[in-house]
Scaffold this motif. Sequence first.
Motif, PDB file in Angstrom:
ATOM      1  N   LEU A 181       0.804  -0.977   0.191  1.00 56.17           N
ATOM      2  CA  LEU A 181       0.140   0.032  -0.166  1.00 56.17           C
ATOM      3  C   LEU A 181       0.760   1.097   0.112  1.00 56.17           C
ATOM      4  O   LEU A 181       1.739   1.294   0.853  1.00 56.17           O
ATOM      5  N   LEU A 182       0.702   2.091  -1.203  1.00 59.38           N
ATOM      6  CA  LEU A 182       1.405   3.429  -1.094  1.00 59.38           C
ATOM      7  C   LEU A 182       0.285   4.550  -0.663  1.00 59.38           C
ATOM      8  O   LEU A 182      -0.820   4.466  -1.156  1.00 59.38           O
ATOM      9  N   VAL A 183       1.051   5.194   0.428  1.00 58.08           N
ATOM     10  CA  VAL A 183       0.195   6.434   1.103  1.00 58.08           C
ATOM     11  C   VAL A 183       0.959   7.663   0.664  1.00 58.08           C
ATOM     12  O   VAL A 183       2.120   7.325   0.495  1.00 58.08           O
ATOM     13  N   PRO A 184       0.394   8.702   0.967  1.00 57.98           N
ATOM     14  CA  PRO A 184       1.142   9.985   0.852  1.00 57.98           C
ATOM     15  C   PRO A 184       2.097  10.358   2.090  1.00 57.98           C
ATOM     16  O   PRO A 184       3.080  10.880   1.796  1.00 57.98           O
ATOM     17  N   THR A 185       1.624  10.200   3.213  1.00 50.67           N
ATOM     18  CA  THR A 185       2.312  10.587   4.410  1.00 50.67           C
ATOM     19  C   THR A 185       2.296   9.682   5.667  1.00 50.67           C
ATOM     20  O   THR A 185       1.772   8.692   5.632  1.00 50.67           O
ATOM     21  N   ASP A 186       3.429   9.923   6.474  1.00 49.71           N
ATOM     22  CA  ASP A 186       3.416   9.326   7.762  1.00 49.71           C
ATOM     23  C   ASP A 186       2.150   9.002   8.698  1.00 49.71           C
ATOM     24  O   ASP A 186       1.847   7.797   9.171  1.00 49.71           O
ATOM     25  N   ARG A 187       1.417  10.229   8.672  1.00 45.90           N
ATOM     26  CA  ARG A 187       0.157   9.934   9.393  1.00 45.90           C
ATOM     27  C   ARG A 187      -0.756   9.134   8.662  1.00 45.90           C
ATOM     28  O   ARG A 187      -1.365   8.196   9.455  1.00 45.90           O
ATOM     29  N   VAL A 188      -1.053   9.061   7.322  1.00 45.46           N
ATOM     30  CA  VAL A 188      -1.816   8.208   6.649  1.00 45.46           C
ATOM     31  C   VAL A 188      -1.211   6.792   6.892  1.00 45.46           C
ATOM     32  O   VAL A 188      -1.927   5.711   7.023  1.00 45.46           O
ATOM     33  N   ALA A 189       0.030   6.529   6.834  1.00 46.66           N
ATOM     34  CA  ALA A 189       0.579   5.384   7.003  1.00 46.66           C
ATOM     35  C   ALA A 189       0.282   4.646   8.444  1.00 46.66           C
ATOM     36  O   ALA A 189       0.069   3.469   8.303  1.00 46.66           O
TER      37      ALA A 189
END
Length: 274
Positions: free
Chosen positions: A222-230
């Motif tokens: 899964l690729l997400v934009p930021t550490d928060r979403v990770a």
Amino acid sequence: MDTPQPEGVRALTGARVLICRPEPEATRLSGAFRSAGADTRTLPVMERVPLPETPESRQVILDLDLFQHVIAVSPYAARQLLDRVDTWWPQFPTGVHWYGVGASTAAVLESAGLTCKHPSEGFTSEALLALPSLQALTHEKVLLARGETGRDLIRETLEQRGASVTQLPLYRRQPTAPSPEQLADRLDRFAPDVIIALSGETLNNFIALSENSGHNCLKSLLLVPTDRVAQQAREAGFDRVICASGMADEDIVNRVIGCYPPHQTGPAPTPGSP
């Protein structure tokens, strides 16, 4: 630990990539992944709806020359802003400093002939707020072009630094409602081993839509934009989460290349098989 793979034109041969961006970005990114050899499907789980012009929003545009700083939070926000400005200004007012939260947003503004500042690294609110020209803003006016919600950190921080911030909502983000057949095709039959979800809202809606799927998406890369979403993704149970290094199509594809193939304990399912 993921083993980096060499970059190359066909570096993602065999990868099944599901792209959950809104259109037209989903189709454009799909082409970039196919150029790297991947098999792709799109499943836009969010859509953006432009907000109608109101007397209040029109007045903000008419007062554009009163702002010292104008910030666009996304490429879509930048395009919507330029459309509004083009309606009421035959040429851009002078003395305004223009900003994009990331390089892709800045590129939209620059395509209209504007000189635009953006973080040299990163594409987050925090990266934008680190720019030297946004540190001391006493008695200065800032226009924040954004969606109906989000990016509150920018407004709050700039106001703490002395700025008067006017928010200009230009569009609304809302969940889509894919049909059961579309979900079955994208999840059960396609069985993605890579999923692209570039916002927290996108991730949340994808999780809700995939709950009744027979395919275990939690095992996908899964690729997400930021550490928060990770962190949000890991709390939801995703095993392998990576953050984008940039929001340009090339950056997204290369980030996946660096972490592919996914860990597998047996042969990959054939796309289209039940």
